[in-house]
Each structure stands twice: as C-alpha cells, then as structure tokens.
Design an enzyme around this catalytic site. Structure first.
Site, short mmCIF file in Angstrom:
data_model
loop_
_atom_site.label_atom_id
_atom_site.label_comp_id
_atom_site.label_asym_id
_atom_site.label_seq_id
_atom_site.Cartn_x
_atom_site.Cartn_y
_atom_site.Cartn_z
N HIS A 1 0.98 -1.12 -0.02
CA HIS A 1 -0.08 -0.03 -0.05
C HIS A 1 0.83 1.09 -0.08
CE1 HIS A 1 1.37 -0.25 4.12
NE2 HIS A 1 0.90 1.10 4.26
N ASP B 1 0.46 5.06 1.92
CA ASP B 1 -0.18 5.66 2.96
C ASP B 1 -1.29 6.79 2.67
OD1 ASP B 1 1.22 3.96 5.07
OD2 ASP B 1 2.78 5.62 4.97
#
Ligand code: OGA
Ligand code: MN
Length: 289
Positions: A104, A106
């Site tokens: 991912h 953030d």
C-alpha cells in the site's frame, strides 16, 4: 553541517549519515535532505534519539501533518503521531498492529493522499539469535512503471481506479483477522475515492504505478473481468524483487518515504511477547495529478 548521503544498493533509497534529528536542522541541511528525499524516495537516518516534539518538529519542516482517521491509535498527547505497535494494554491495542499487511501507500484511500511518512523505531522484535524481525519492504513503483512494456504504459496511463479503506478492511477480515475494526464513523469519514492508476510526481514528474494491493478496490472503465486481471498483473509486477529495498529495523532508525513513487509492505513474522513499537508522522499531500 557536513553529512553524507549514500544510495542503497537497490532500486531506490539512501542512508543519510551524520545528521542528528534531535537538533535543529539549518536551512541548507534541510534543503539537501529534501532534494535527496525527492531523488531517492526512501531515506534512512540511523541511531537517532528523538522525543515526540523533535519527531514532529523535523516532520513539520516538510509541511503540514495528518491526524490519522483511525483515532484509536493516535498518540494520547500528540494526535499527529500514529502509534504503530503490536503491544496491548489489557485488551486494548496501543497502536495499529497491522499497518502494512498488504502492499500500500499511506492514505491512498483519501482524496488528498499523504505525501510521505516518517517512522521512528522505538522497540524492534528479535528472533532468538538477535536478528531483527518485522522488516518493512519498499518497492519503487516508479522503477516498476518505467519497466513496463510501452503498450502497457499506454493502456494504463489514462485509466482510473477506486480506492478505499473499506477494501483493506474487507481483505483483513477475509484473511481471518478477527480483531480488525472499521466503524461506520471511520468509514463515513473516508468514503471511496477515484485516483489515476498511474500517478505523476508533482516535483520530479516521474510516473509511478499507484494502484496497490491493500487499498485499490478496482480499475474503472474496462470490463470487470479484464479489470481484475489487469489489477492483478500490475500488483504482481510492482512487487517484484528487483524493485524492492528491504528494511531491517534497528532501534533509533528514522525512515522516511515518499508515498507517491513507492509502496510498502510490513512482514508480520513476530508476535507477543516480542514487542514492536514505532511512531509515525504523516505528511499531508495534494490531490494526485
Ligand atoms: C506505516 C506502515 C509498516 C510497518 O507505518 O505506514 O505501513 O512495518 N508500517 O510497520
Ligand atoms: Mn503504511
């Protein structure tokens, strides 16, 4: 201040030697650090000893800070610090314990995703031989973009995708995490958003693959089955070893990364009583271009 910046032997990242983040950083030093940050995307400062104010002070030199939507994990005295930890006080997790379970970047589920994050290691778990556990992997999503065949780059350049925090939560539940909580209150604060599949860096102009495993629900504008295959092939590509820097944590590390040309993943290979405690500040960012 004299200091060195040594690139890692990897697709990105560098170590900054000789800067003490507990002291005020003069403008010239700061500008050099900021240039290195834009160039290398991941910067490591080892052997730091900073308190919360010093961590916040250095982070604020880069711009405004976020207060994370998962407010149960905020530092009790400093809401701009997100506690990343597996430690429990009674039944309560003192911090986010599964921050990076999937690849991912953030806050990619927000309209204005974070520009970057600064993580400071306070406690690091070890195995019986003293080797650190709980590494974090950083992939260069810009190097990954550059390595795509031209035809693929052309195909994805104009596409959009849906991102959501709920997607990550659903994955955690599907993977058997019985403690993951995402209240309606939190979900309402961060409804799904649409971003480009390929993001351009506002400073360097470099393009990067922005869709990520944890927070991208689906690619839009192509038939569903094709969209799923396309997403999976991009995720497999961006997480190839050749683009990755693997960070082994030591107490006192400050690692900062740019959330635009990188993605990261936490390796969860430890459990209590092995304790892990880090403090994160999160730089506010602009709408993707
Ligand atoms: C984060 C994160 C990974 C880790 O703090 O943003 O994803 O290894 N952390 O804790
Ligand atoms: Mn993260």
């Amino acid at each position: 201040m004299t200091f060195d910046i040594k690139p890692f032997d990897a697709a990105h990242g560098a170590e900054v030697h000789g800067v003490d983040l507990s002291k005020p950083i003069d403008n010239e030093t700061f500008e050099r650090i900021e240039r290195a940050y834009n160039k290398y995307a991941v910067l490591l400062f080892r052997d730091q000893k900073i308190n919360e104010e010093q961590h916040l002070g250095f982070s604020r030199q880069f711009g405004k800070l976020e207060v994370h939507v998962l407010d149960q994990y905020l530092h009790p005295n400093h809401p701009e610090i997100l506690v990343v930890s597996n430690i429990k006080e009674g039944d309560r997790h003192i911090g986010i314990y599964d921050a990076g379970r999937y690849w991912h970047t953030d806050l990619s589920y927000m309209k204005r995703p974070s520009r970057g994050s600064l993580l400071y290691a306070i406690e690091v778990p070890h195995d019986d031989e003293g080797n650190p556990l709980g590494d974090t992997l950083y992939t260069s999503s810009s190097a990954a973009y550059d390595a795509l065949p031209k035809k693929m780059r052309k195909l994805i350049d104009g596409l959009n995708a849906e991102f959501s925090l709920a997607n990550r939560h659903a994955k955690l539940i599907a993977d058997g995490d019985t403690e993951a909580v995402l209240s309606d209150k939190h979900q309402d604060k961060v409804p799904p958003v649409v971003h480009k599949v390929v993001r351009s860096h506002p400073i360097t102009g470099r393009k990067s693959i922005y869709v990520n495993e944890g927070q991208t629900a689906k690619i839009l504008g192509v038939p569903d089955d094709e969209a799923q295959d396309l997403l999976e092939s991009l995720l497999a590509h961006v997480s190839k070893d050749e683009f990755i820097y693997r960070h082994k944590w030591h107490v006192g590390d400050v690692l900062m990364w740019d959330n635009i040309p990188t993605q990261h993943l936490a390796i969860c290979d430890y459990e209590l009583p092995q304790r892990r405690l880090l403090h994160r500040t999160t730089l506010k960012g602009a709408e993707p271009i």
